[in-house]
Structure formats: structure tokens, C-alpha cells
Design a protein around this motif. Structure first.
Motif, PDB file in Angstrom:
ATOM      1  N   UNK A 108      35.202  11.819  59.476  1.00  0.00           N
ATOM      2  CA  UNK A 108      35.111  10.097  59.656  1.00  0.00           C
ATOM      3  C   UNK A 108      36.788  10.843  59.882  1.00  0.00           C
ATOM      4  N   UNK A 109      37.576  11.580  59.539  1.00  0.00           N
ATOM      5  CA  UNK A 109      38.937  11.235  58.966  1.00  0.00           C
ATOM      6  C   UNK A 109      39.365  11.800  60.442  1.00  0.00           C
ATOM      7  N   UNK A 110      38.825  13.246  61.288  1.00  0.00           N
ATOM      8  CA  UNK A 110      39.014  13.329  62.511  1.00  0.00           C
ATOM      9  C   UNK A 110      38.678  12.109  63.500  1.00  0.00           C
ATOM     10  N   UNK A 111      37.604  11.169  63.711  1.00  0.00           N
ATOM     11  CA  UNK A 111      37.640  10.366  64.521  1.00  0.00           C
ATOM     12  C   UNK A 111      38.759   9.657  64.590  1.00  0.00           C
ATOM     13  N   UNK A 112      38.295   9.054  63.307  1.00  0.00           N
ATOM     14  CA  UNK A 112      39.714   8.088  62.893  1.00  0.00           C
ATOM     15  C   UNK A 112      41.322   8.189  63.268  1.00  0.00           C
ATOM     16  N   UNK A 113      41.288   9.599  62.987  1.00  0.00           N
ATOM     17  CA  UNK A 113      42.719   9.336  63.180  1.00  0.00           C
ATOM     18  C   UNK A 113      43.125  10.503  64.665  1.00  0.00           C
ATOM     19  N   UNK A 114      41.649  10.568  65.716  1.00  0.00           N
ATOM     20  CA  UNK A 114      42.414  10.943  67.133  1.00  0.00           C
ATOM     21  C   UNK A 114      42.162   9.637  67.586  1.00  0.00           C
ATOM     22  N   UNK A 115      41.157   8.601  67.766  1.00  0.00           N
ATOM     23  CA  UNK A 115      41.389   6.984  67.477  1.00  0.00           C
ATOM     24  C   UNK A 115      42.705   6.494  68.039  1.00  0.00           C
ATOM     25  N   UNK A 116      43.266   6.301  66.849  1.00  0.00           N
ATOM     26  CA  UNK A 116      44.744   5.917  66.998  1.00  0.00           C
ATOM     27  C   UNK A 116      45.896   7.063  66.769  1.00  0.00           C
ATOM     28  N   UNK A 117      45.355   7.935  67.385  1.00  0.00           N
ATOM     29  CA  UNK A 117      46.626   9.034  67.971  1.00  0.00           C
ATOM     30  C   UNK A 117      46.225   8.830  69.709  1.00  0.00           C
ATOM     31  N   UNK A 118      45.070   8.029  69.709  1.00  0.00           N
ATOM     32  CA  UNK A 118      45.088   7.717  71.466  1.00  0.00           C
ATOM     33  C   UNK A 118      46.007   6.323  71.553  1.00  0.00           C
ATOM     34  N   UNK A 119      45.829   5.827  70.281  1.00  0.00           N
ATOM     35  CA  UNK A 119      46.332   4.384  70.406  1.00  0.00           C
ATOM     36  C   UNK A 119      48.018   4.205  70.514  1.00  0.00           C
ATOM     37  N   UNK A 120      48.094   5.063  69.671  1.00  0.00           N
ATOM     38  CA  UNK A 120      49.532   5.402  69.588  1.00  0.00           C
ATOM     39  C   UNK A 120      50.769   6.537  70.743  1.00  0.00           C
ATOM     40  N   UNK A 121      49.579   6.859  71.378  1.00  0.00           N
ATOM     41  CA  UNK A 121      50.273   7.189  73.029  1.00  0.00           C
ATOM     42  C   UNK A 121      49.973   6.114  74.238  1.00  0.00           C
ATOM     43  N   UNK A 122      49.497   5.539  73.982  1.00  0.00           N
ATOM     44  CA  UNK A 122      48.783   4.155  74.824  1.00  0.00           C
ATOM     45  C   UNK A 122      50.439   3.493  74.643  1.00  0.00           C
ATOM     46  N   UNK A 123      50.977   3.235  72.952  1.00  0.00           N
ATOM     47  CA  UNK A 123      52.078   2.601  73.093  1.00  0.00           C
ATOM     48  C   UNK A 123      53.212   3.258  72.892  1.00  0.00           C
ATOM     49  N   UNK A 124      53.171   3.834  73.241  1.00  0.00           N
ATOM     50  CA  UNK A 124      53.814   4.870  73.497  1.00  0.00           C
ATOM     51  C   UNK A 124      55.507   5.125  72.645  1.00  0.00           C
ATOM     52  N   UNK A 125      54.759   5.476  71.413  1.00  0.00           N
ATOM     53  CA  UNK A 125      55.175   6.417  70.378  1.00  0.00           C
ATOM     54  C   UNK A 125      55.453   8.318  70.725  1.00  0.00           C
ATOM     55  N   UNK A 126      56.471   8.382  69.977  1.00  0.00           N
ATOM     56  CA  UNK A 126      56.512   9.303  70.361  1.00  0.00           C
ATOM     57  C   UNK A 126      55.954  10.859  69.429  1.00  0.00           C
ATOM     58  N   UNK A 127      56.041  12.039  70.123  1.00  0.00           N
ATOM     59  CA  UNK A 127      55.078  13.109  69.481  1.00  0.00           C
ATOM     60  C   UNK A 127      55.789  13.222  68.125  1.00  0.00           C
ATOM     61  N   UNK A 128      57.043  12.955  67.920  1.00  0.00           N
ATOM     62  CA  UNK A 128      57.181  13.141  66.356  1.00  0.00           C
ATOM     63  C   UNK A 128      56.873  12.179  65.219  1.00  0.00           C
ATOM     64  N   UNK A 129      56.366  11.021  66.060  1.00  0.00           N
ATOM     65  CA  UNK A 129      56.420   9.820  65.049  1.00  0.00           C
ATOM     66  C   UNK A 129      54.560   9.873  64.423  1.00  0.00           C
ATOM     67  N   UNK A 130      54.206  10.146  65.886  1.00  0.00           N
ATOM     68  CA  UNK A 130      52.753  10.340  65.547  1.00  0.00           C
ATOM     69  C   UNK A 130      52.046  12.065  64.740  1.00  0.00           C
ATOM     70  N   UNK A 131      53.236  12.241  64.853  1.00  0.00           N
ATOM     71  CA  UNK A 131      53.026  14.029  64.206  1.00  0.00           C
ATOM     72  C   UNK A 131      52.659  13.663  61.978  1.00  0.00           C
ATOM     73  N   UNK A 132      53.661  12.339  62.183  1.00  0.00           N
ATOM     74  CA  UNK A 132      54.517  12.635  61.517  1.00  0.00           C
ATOM     75  C   UNK A 132      53.423  11.192  60.400  1.00  0.00           C
ATOM     76  N   UNK A 133      53.306  10.638  61.204  1.00  0.00           N
ATOM     77  CA  UNK A 133      52.568   9.383  60.729  1.00  0.00           C
ATOM     78  C   UNK A 133      50.984   9.871  60.288  1.00  0.00           C
ATOM     79  N   UNK A 134      50.436   9.837  61.430  1.00  0.00           N
ATOM     80  CA  UNK A 134      48.491  11.145  61.485  1.00  0.00           C
ATOM     81  C   UNK A 134      49.182  12.475  60.109  1.00  0.00           C
ATOM     82  N   UNK A 135      49.918  12.736  60.532  1.00  0.00           N
ATOM     83  CA  UNK A 135      49.721  14.398  59.472  1.00  0.00           C
ATOM     84  C   UNK A 135      48.753  15.186  60.570  1.00  0.00           C
TER      85      UNK A 135
END
Length: 148
Positions: free
Chosen positions: A52-79
């Protein structure tokens, strides 16, 4: 106890026709879930906590990419690791029409926009800390405790 390790699919494959039937049945099952509550309850019962954690993080990661977040921001927020972001950036960038349509639709929903506003508030100190490595003004702001 959550270890941080993400589950992996079995490397043993099934025959192609069985695999196609399994995928068809799974899609039918998922499409039969009609309410948010049914969907949440199904996945809570069906998936392990790690899945469940993997799937929710994966979806959030893709949404963050869609919204233009930087790699470092995605790393920090999603651990997650830089490599995980890299792999999913490739998946995100070559996503097909249906995938792209769904991700864009979710990204445009008001609930998602509100979530990202909250996320940006959480990111202010992280962003400031990241910028402080190369930016004297950011370093001074961070040192003063003024995070606005």
C-alpha cells in the motif's frame, strides 16, 4: 514493523495466456469497485502495508513529476532514493495516452491542488535548506529562523 523495503513480484512467470487472463480479471475487479470507501477497504484488505505504501508513494511521485517538482524535493518528501525518482521519471515520460490522461486529470483535481499547496508549505524549510548550500541569502534566512 515497517522496514522500508518494498515488495517485489515473483520472478517466476506464468504462461502468457494465464497472465493475460489474470490481468483481465484484475481490471474487471478494480473497475467493479464503485465507491471511494469500497476502493479503500478493498486495498486495505488486499495489500500488505508495504504494498500500500509503495503504490501510494508511486502515485504521488508521478503526480509530483507532473507538477514539476525537482528530484531533490521528491526524494525529501517521499523518503525515496534518487535512483527511484530516475526510474519513475522514465516511466512517467514514456507513459501512454491513457496513463497520461489519468495522471493529468488527477493532477488538475481541486483536492490534489490543495494537497500540493500544503506540500509546498511543508517544503519551505526543506527548499530553504537545499538552497542554503549555494545561496548566502537562503543560508542567512535559515540561520535566522525566518522561513517565510
Amino acid at each position: 514493523l515497517y522496514t522500508g523495503l518494498m515488495p517485489r513480484a515473483s520472478r517466476r512467470s506464468v504462461r502468457k495466456e494465464i497472465d493475460l487472463e489474470l490481468k483481465d480479471n484484475f481490471a474487471s475487479l478494480i473497475s467493479s469497485l464503485s465507491s471511494k470507501n469500497d476502493i479503500e477497504q478493498f486495498f486495505q484488505d488486499f495489500l500488505t502495508r508495504e504494498e500500500n505504501t509503495m503504490l501510494t508513494k508511486r502515485l504521488m511521485l508521478h503526480l509530483m513529476l507532473e507538477n514539476g517538482y525537482k528530484t531533490s524535493e521528491i526524494q525529501a518528501f517521499l523518503s525515496i532514493s534518487k535512483e527511484t525518482v530516475r526510474v519513475h521519471r522514465n516511466i512517467w515520460s514514456r507513459g501512454g495516452a491513457t496513463y497520461r490522461k489519468v495522471i493529468v486529470k488527477i493532477a488538475k483535481e481541486e483536492k490534489t491542488k490543495q494537497f500540493f499547496k500544503k506540500l509546498e508549505e511543508l517544503f519551505k524549510p526543506i527548499d530553504l535548506a537545499l538552497r542554503s548550500r549555494n545561496d548566502m541569502k537562503a543560508r542567512a534566512k535559515l540561520a535566522s529562523g525566518n522561513l517565510d
